[in-house]
Design an enzyme around this catalytic site. Structure first.
Site, PDB file in Angstrom:
ATOM      1  N   ASP A 157       7.886   2.125   0.617  1.00 20.47           N
ATOM      2  CA  ASP A 157       6.917   1.277  -0.068  1.00 20.47           C
ATOM      3  C   ASP A 157       6.586   1.811  -1.460  1.00 20.47           C
ATOM      4  O   ASP A 157       6.384   1.026  -2.389  1.00 20.47           O
ATOM      5  CB  ASP A 157       5.637   1.150   0.771  1.00 20.47           C
ATOM      6  CG  ASP A 157       5.807   0.095   1.847  1.00 20.47           C
ATOM      7  OD1 ASP A 157       6.302  -0.999   1.511  1.00 20.47           O
ATOM      8  OD2 ASP A 157       5.486   0.372   3.016  1.00 20.47           O
TER       9      ASP A 157
ATOM     10  N   CYS B  30       8.167  10.706   4.756  1.00 20.30           N
ATOM     11  CA  CYS B  30       8.688  10.027   5.941  1.00 20.30           C
ATOM     12  C   CYS B  30       9.432   8.746   5.602  1.00 20.30           C
ATOM     13  O   CYS B  30       9.851   8.020   6.483  1.00 20.30           O
ATOM     14  CB  CYS B  30       7.571   9.750   6.942  1.00 20.30           C
ATOM     15  SG  CYS B  30       6.306   8.661   6.285  1.00 20.30           S
TER      16      CYS B  30
ATOM     17  N   HIS C 119      12.538  -3.364   7.447  1.00 21.84           N
ATOM     18  CA  HIS C 119      12.321  -2.824   8.799  1.00 21.84           C
ATOM     19  C   HIS C 119      13.462  -3.162   9.752  1.00 21.84           C
ATOM     20  O   HIS C 119      13.702  -2.453  10.717  1.00 21.84           O
ATOM     21  CB  HIS C 119      10.947  -3.240   9.332  1.00 21.84           C
ATOM     22  CG  HIS C 119       9.871  -2.422   8.708  1.00 21.84           C
ATOM     23  ND1 HIS C 119       9.176  -2.832   7.605  1.00 21.84           N
ATOM     24  CD2 HIS C 119       9.449  -1.151   8.975  1.00 21.84           C
ATOM     25  CE1 HIS C 119       8.333  -1.878   7.237  1.00 21.84           C
ATOM     26  NE2 HIS C 119       8.471  -0.844   8.051  1.00 21.84           N
TER      27      HIS C 119
ATOM     28  N   GLU D 277       1.887   5.496  -0.418  1.00 22.59           N
ATOM     29  CA  GLU D 277       2.959   4.513  -0.588  1.00 22.59           C
ATOM     30  C   GLU D 277       2.574   3.410  -1.564  1.00 22.59           C
ATOM     31  O   GLU D 277       3.295   2.432  -1.711  1.00 22.59           O
ATOM     32  CB  GLU D 277       3.429   3.949   0.759  1.00 22.59           C
ATOM     33  CG  GLU D 277       2.360   3.523   1.698  1.00 22.59           C
ATOM     34  CD  GLU D 277       2.890   3.137   3.085  1.00 22.59           C
ATOM     35  OE1 GLU D 277       4.104   3.140   3.311  1.00 22.59           O
ATOM     36  OE2 GLU D 277       2.050   2.827   3.938  1.00 22.59           O
TER      37      GLU D 277
END
Ligand code: PEP
Ligand code: MG
Length: 563
Positions: free
Chosen positions: A433, A480, A168, A409
């Site tokens: 993920d 995404c 992240h 994910e």
């Protein structure tokens, strides 16, 4: 001790050593206050109280204080490093003892050490938020909550030892437009304060003490990169379609509500992923329904009439809560996202209510992260039904039929997609993920970063079968994860029939350009062939060869995490 490993910063003057001692004293005081507050919260949980009292005794231990002071002034070392050295030695001594009681005390020392170091590093974090001149940050690790607060005009770039291209921290670097390179493993030890460095986020390199010709080369490269980006950005009004005219939904991933205007201006047709947890990490009162509603509503209204997909809190993993006593060995496999939310319905319901209210202001849709069980979807829908009934009886406008989707994910959701589809309106594939969990590669670990590749056949095959299952059920499937923003994977995703690609704002121009040079039959052919290839590297060369010469090389050469 791994948990106590911190950056070593040699000091050069006595005054610096005195300053470090003062920082240490201050951190001790704050740790004491933190422990006292925790003790009063624990109230009559006697066992917990005793533990905290033991920790306070450690904080007050004059020998600890003496040894850390000595380490700072004799070794000319920064406070964090001195604390970690002293406590690591104590832990080692305790662990080698025969007496099981003493051995167990090493856990207490570790816990207290972590708290003191967090206080010291926390003060550093605050300092990072208040920089008074432009700098390059080189650190072992940058927490996403700190990265989110960095300002582009003050931070020219950053380099970290930890992390991977989809951690992240790297995702935030892209959305903030800050060049970054992660997973360097030993940059923090190598680079010295005030040394000159170049952060090449395109190729994932950091150059220390560059030669004059390297400075020239990188100045030119930076200029060309900005020009290529600007040229692509100028086409923001043109509809996004393949070269044979098939329209493609190109949406934006955002982390902050303030990005809504920029998303609209750069031609995004909606928000494919609004990562709401950053609001919570940065805003002290973000648990409040009204604060959340305002943020969501602003984005929904700004992007209207296009859809805004709001993801419910995805805390945990590499976005820590700082919950006392919660030390997980594998946070990515642990208490994260929907697992926390369903466990804390009072927090979750406030967010669901805020999202539902925003659905009255435009096309808001709700996305549930990290789903691995159908029951998680059913439970969330149950909460939503109750909230909708409450809102109706209170006369508060909302869309009772707001679409609800899941992020695919986990392999559980991908392989079992048919089990989930009857309960959802759409799916969005989170390839970051999905790749991590399919390949068993921690997305934040620099040691296995080379094994992390969303073009791995096992990931591609799951995406293809999820999209096919969605279409057979008459449902929409977007992507995404970071893969959607990798120009080389765009032909494959379109060839598999993906309905929407959602990427960081800074990557919208490249991806729009890439879509425009692909024709549908070529994409189908490439996807079909890629699914038969044995490795990610062969998939990459297949696509690279197919698009050679049609796309600006500068945008597809890199493998860095830069923005
Ligand atoms: C993903 O996992 O691909 C995703 C988009 O979610 P995040 O990166 O926030 O985990
Ligand atoms: Mg995810």
């Amino acid at each position: 001790m791994e948990e106590l490993r911190v950056q070593r910063l040699p000091l050069s003057t006595r005054a610096e050593a005195e300053h470090e001692k003062a920082r240490f004293e201050e951190a001790l005081g704050k740790t004491r206050t933190e422990l006292l507050a925790l003790a009063s919260r624990l109230g009559d949980l006697i066992e917990g109280r005793q533990l905290i009292d033991a920790h306070i005794l450690l904080v007050d231990d004059p020998i600890l204080k003496r040894d850390v002071h000595r380490r700072i002034s004799e070794g000319m070392l920064n406070a964090e490093y001195a604390v970690s050295q002293v406590l690591s030695e104590v832990i080692e001594r305790f662990e080698s003892m025969k007496d099981p009681y003493t051995r167990e005390r090493s856990a207490d020392v570790r816990d207290v050490g972590r708290r003191i170091i967090n206080q010291l590093v926390g003060a550093e974090k605050e300092a990072l938020m208040k920089l008074d001149m432009p700098v390059v940050i080189v650190a072992r690790e940058l927490d996403p909550s700190v990265t989110a607060g960095l300002r582009k005009d003050q931070v020219l770039g950053f380099a970290t030892d930890e992390g991977g291209s989809t951690s992240h921290t790297a995702i935030l670097a892209r959305s903030l437009g800050i060049p970054a390179v992660v997973a360097l493993r030993e940059a923090a030890e190598t680079v010295q304060p005030r040394q000159m460095v170049i952060v090449d986020g395109i190729h994932g390199r950091v150059i220390i003490d560059p030669e004059p010709d390297e400075i020239l080369y990188y100045t030119e490269l930076g200029k060309r990169y900005r020009e290529a980006q600007a040229a692509l950005a100028r086409k923001s009004d043109t509809p996004v379609a393949t070269s044979d005219g098939r329209p493609v939904e190109l949406a934006a991933n955002i982390e902050f509500s303030q990005e809504a205007e920029a998303a609209k201006n750069c031609g995004a047709r909606g928000i494919g992923l609004f990562r709401t947890e950053f609001l919570r990490l940065l805003t002290p009162d973000a648990d409040d329904e009204e604060v959340q509603y305002k943020a969501y509503s602003h984005v929904v209204k700004t992007l209207a009439p296009y859809p805004v997909i709001i993801r419910t809190l995805d805390l945990g993993g590499d976005k820590f809560l700082g919950t006392p006593g919660l030390h997980e060995r594998n946070p990515f496999l642990g208490y994260r996202a929907i697992r926390i939310c369903l466990d804390r319905p009072e927090i979750f319901k406030r967010q669901l209510r805020a999202i539902m209210r925003a659905s009255a202001d435009g096309d808001a849709r709700l996305l549930i992260p990290l789903v691995s069980e159908v029951s998680q979807v059913v439970a969330t829908r149950g909460l939503l039904a109750g909230i909708s009934a409450d809102l109706t009886s209170d006369g508060i406008p909302h869309n009772p039929h707001m679409p609800v989707g899941i992020m695919v994910e986990t392999p559980a959701a991908a392989i079992g997609i048919d089990l989930f589809l009857p309960h959802v309106d759409f799916v969005s594939i989170g390839t970051n993920d999905l790749t991590q969990y399919t390949l068993a590669v921690d997305r934040g670990s620099p040691y296995v970063a080379r094994l992390f590749d969303s073009m791995h056949p096992a990931v591609l095959r799951q995406i293809a079968s999820v999209v096919q299952a969605c279409h057979e059920a008459g449902k929409w499937a977007g992507v995404c994860g970071q893969m959607a923003a990798e120009p080389l994977s765009v032909p494959l995703l379109l060839g598999m029939g993906v309905d929407e690609l959602s990427v960081s704002l800074s990557q919208i121009p490249d991806i729009r350009e890439m879509i425009g040079i692909i024709d549908t039959s070529m994409a189908r052919d490439l996807a079909g062939r890629a699914l038969e290839l044995p490795s990610a590297s062969e998939v990459r060369s297949l696509v690279r060869t197919a698009i050679a010469g049609r796309f600006p090389g500068i945008l597809i050469d890199g493998d860095g995490a830069g923005g």
